[in-house]
Design an enzyme around this catalytic site. Structure first.
Site, PDB file in Angstrom:
ATOM      1  CD  GLU A  92      49.396  79.297  36.671  1.00 51.13           C
ATOM      2  OE1 GLU A  92      49.543  78.502  35.639  1.00 51.13           O
ATOM      3  OE2 GLU A  92      48.616  80.068  36.481  1.00 51.13           O
ATOM      4  CG  ASP A 113      55.004  74.043  36.141  1.00 52.30           C
ATOM      5  OD1 ASP A 113      53.884  72.990  36.127  1.00 52.30           O
ATOM      6  OD2 ASP A 113      55.811  74.088  35.378  1.00 52.30           O
ATOM      7  CG  ASP A 162      46.373  77.388  36.094  1.00 49.43           C
ATOM      8  OD1 ASP A 162      47.077  76.544  35.783  1.00 49.43           O
ATOM      9  OD2 ASP A 162      45.736  78.093  35.098  1.00 49.43           O
ATOM     10  CD  GLU A 170      50.587  74.101  37.982  1.00 43.23           C
ATOM     11  OE1 GLU A 170      51.023  73.161  37.221  1.00 43.23           O
ATOM     12  OE2 GLU A 170      50.436  75.335  37.318  1.00 43.23           O
TER      13      GLU A 170
END
Length: 529
Positions: free
Chosen positions: A343, A347, A416, A419
């Site tokens: 994650e 991101d 989440d 990502e």
């Protein structure tokens, strides 16, 4: 060379210095990484100390680690075996008190057996002392392989094979019968630790095919989950016969080299005698059974790959991307990793890829405007809506409590996980693969100059259709397949200018979003957007 062999295999039967192997857990981990293994199970005899050591090391993201153990068991009546009966335990909890009690019994019996072996060797006039044997164990459990190596070092035997033949093997001069757990107790020790019990190297039982079939049926009733059909000493015909027995009794197929290092120098980690290969799909099936035993059945990851239009070379990265942190505190197998690291990476990858797409779509926009557009596109709400369109939710592994609270549909968890999926794709296929997927997902949502950011593909298509073609899109159901609990819908979207596209999903709404996304991509390619 087959696709799976090009991308690395697995070894689900490995021994370290914690029992009778010559490689330490750290050395095994380093060797597994060097040869690009994709999954590894440490299965020491009657101990989990090596598993605990390895879990304390840094396991590379490319390697799936399976905590395991190998137990010697006594065949139940009326199935006497002329050979050895071993059970492998996979995905065990190394801190399980049920397993610990069984292992302590086995260790106590081993401690009583070793002095008797030493005494018999000394009575034969061999000048061997306890220190000669213990020094070879490197702090691990002491067993017959260490006695054999001591005999070779002392010059009594020319090699390990001769040491077992002349002194340590069954029926030899210094042989002492080994304690074995009753079959039902061994099975309970493994399943009580949350593990899957698998019959190791079935050919070593010495049973004829008919007796072995009845034996497997009996063990299946005790909780057996699989059979180690893929093994270096099994011929291709033998492997196929064991695979057929596995299918007959609804057992999974496993495989491994039974690697011991110097104790079996002809057997290499991962490749046996050089032509041995266990495909990653065998690990996947075993892991799927482990999840089923815990009450969770994840849809096939191939379904997710299809919706992402991306095929992973290392599918274990996608699996990790879909493991929520709550699962780790809810009986997850030791060694399970959650998606937080992926994650973190995803991101950054999303920010970069979406930023590049915005710059290309809005060449005259200033930094402030592009920053606002990107913030809206990668916001939790937007990412969650995109994740729903991709049907990420059913694939997410959660704790029982989080699943009961419908965590698979919470914005934060969905965002989440999306990502993390981008992070997994970046590690598997690089930046260009991420940019391609981001383009398919986000390009239709990037506004033209003076427009606002679109919340979803259907809303965007509605506005475009009204503005360009003076009419609304029409959606119609084309087909629905699968059982009622796992139905897939196919929807068609038709635009007033005759453009059309098909979309699929587990709900009609998801299928409509998929169809809208695809027709927007088509419009973009045709210059209609």
């Amino acid at each position: 060379m087959a696709f799976e062999e090009m991308n690395g295999g697995v070894d689900l039967h490995v021994h370290s210095t914690a029992s009778d192997g010559s490689f330490s857990p750290a050395e095994i981990l380093a060797e597994a990484e060097r040869i690009s293994l994709r999954a590894l199970a440490l299965t020491d005899h009657d101990t989990v100390s090596g598993v605990k050591t390895l879990l304390g090391l840094e396991i590379p993201p490319s390697l799936a680690f399976v905590p395991g153990v190998e137990l010697s068991a006594e065949p139940p009546h009326p199935f006497p075996a002329s050979g050895t009966f071993h059970l492998l335990g996979y995905f065990i909890d190394p801190d399980s008190p049920v397993l610990a009690a069984a292992l302590e019994r086995a260790r106590n019996a081993r401690r009583e057996r070793n002095p008797r072996i030493l005494e018999r060797l000394q009575r034969l006039g061999i000048p061997i002392e306890w220190e000669d044997v213990a020094s070879l164990a490197r702090g691990g459990q002491i067993g017959r392989p260490h006695f054999a190596r001591a005999l070779v070092r002392l010059g009594v035997s020319a090699g390990l094979e001769e040491a077992f033949r002349d002194f340590l093997g069954q029926g030899a001069a210094a042989y002492v019968e080994k304690f074995r757990l009753p079959a039902d107790e061994a099975m309970t020790a493994i399943t009580g630790a949350g593990g899957l019990a698998v019959l190791a190297h079935p050919a070593s039982l010495g049973m004829d095919p008919e007796t072995l079939g009845r034996f497997l049926a009996h063990l299946a009733g005790l909780g057996l989950s699989g059979i180690e059909a893929v093994y270096p000493s099994h011929s291709p015909e033998t492997m196929e016969r064991f695979k057929a027995l596995a299918a007959e009794h609804n057992l999974c197929v496993t495989g491994g080299t039974d690697f011991h290092g110097k104790a079996k120098p002809e057997i290499a980690l991962g490749s046996g005698r050089g032509d041995f290969f266990v495909p990653f799909s065998i690990y996947e099936d075993l892991a799927r059974r482990s999840r089923m035993a815990r009450g969770f059945v994840r849809p096939p990851l191939e379904d997710m790959e299809s919706r992402l239009s991306y095929q992973f070379s290392r599918r274990e990265l996608l699996a990790e991307a879909l493991v929520h942190s709550s699962h780790l505190g809810d009986g997850a197998p030791a060694g399970t990793r959650d998606n937080q690291r992926l994650e973190f990476l995803g991101d950054a990858v999303l920010g970069l890829t979406v930023g590049q797409l915005i710059m290309e779509r809005l060449p005259d926009a200033d930094e402030g405007h592009m920053t606002r557009v990107r913030a809206l596109l990668v916001s939790e709400e937007r990412l969650a809506e995109i994740a729903r369109g991709l049907e990420l939710g059913p694939h997410i592994v959660l704790s029982k409590g989080e699943a009961a609270a419908r965590g698979y549909d919470k914005n934060g968890i969905l965002a989440d996980c999306l990502e993390a999926v981008f992070g997994a794709i970046f590690l598997d296929g690089g930046y260009e693969a991420c940019l391609t997927l981001a383009g398919e997902i986000f390009s239709p949502l990037i506004p033209d100059p003076g427009e606002t950011v679109w919340t979803d593909h259907k809303t965007r298509l509605q506005e475009m259709s009204q503005r360009l073609f003076f009419g609304s899109p029409r959606y119609q159901e084309v087909a629905s397949t699968g059982p009622s609990h796992k139905r897939t819908f196919v929807m068609r979207v038709n635009l007033p200018n005759a453009l059309t596209a098909l979309g699929s999903g587990r709900s009609k709404k998801a299928a409509e979003q998929d169809a809208a996304r695809k027709v927007l991509i088509l419009m973009d390619k045709l210059g209609e957007v």
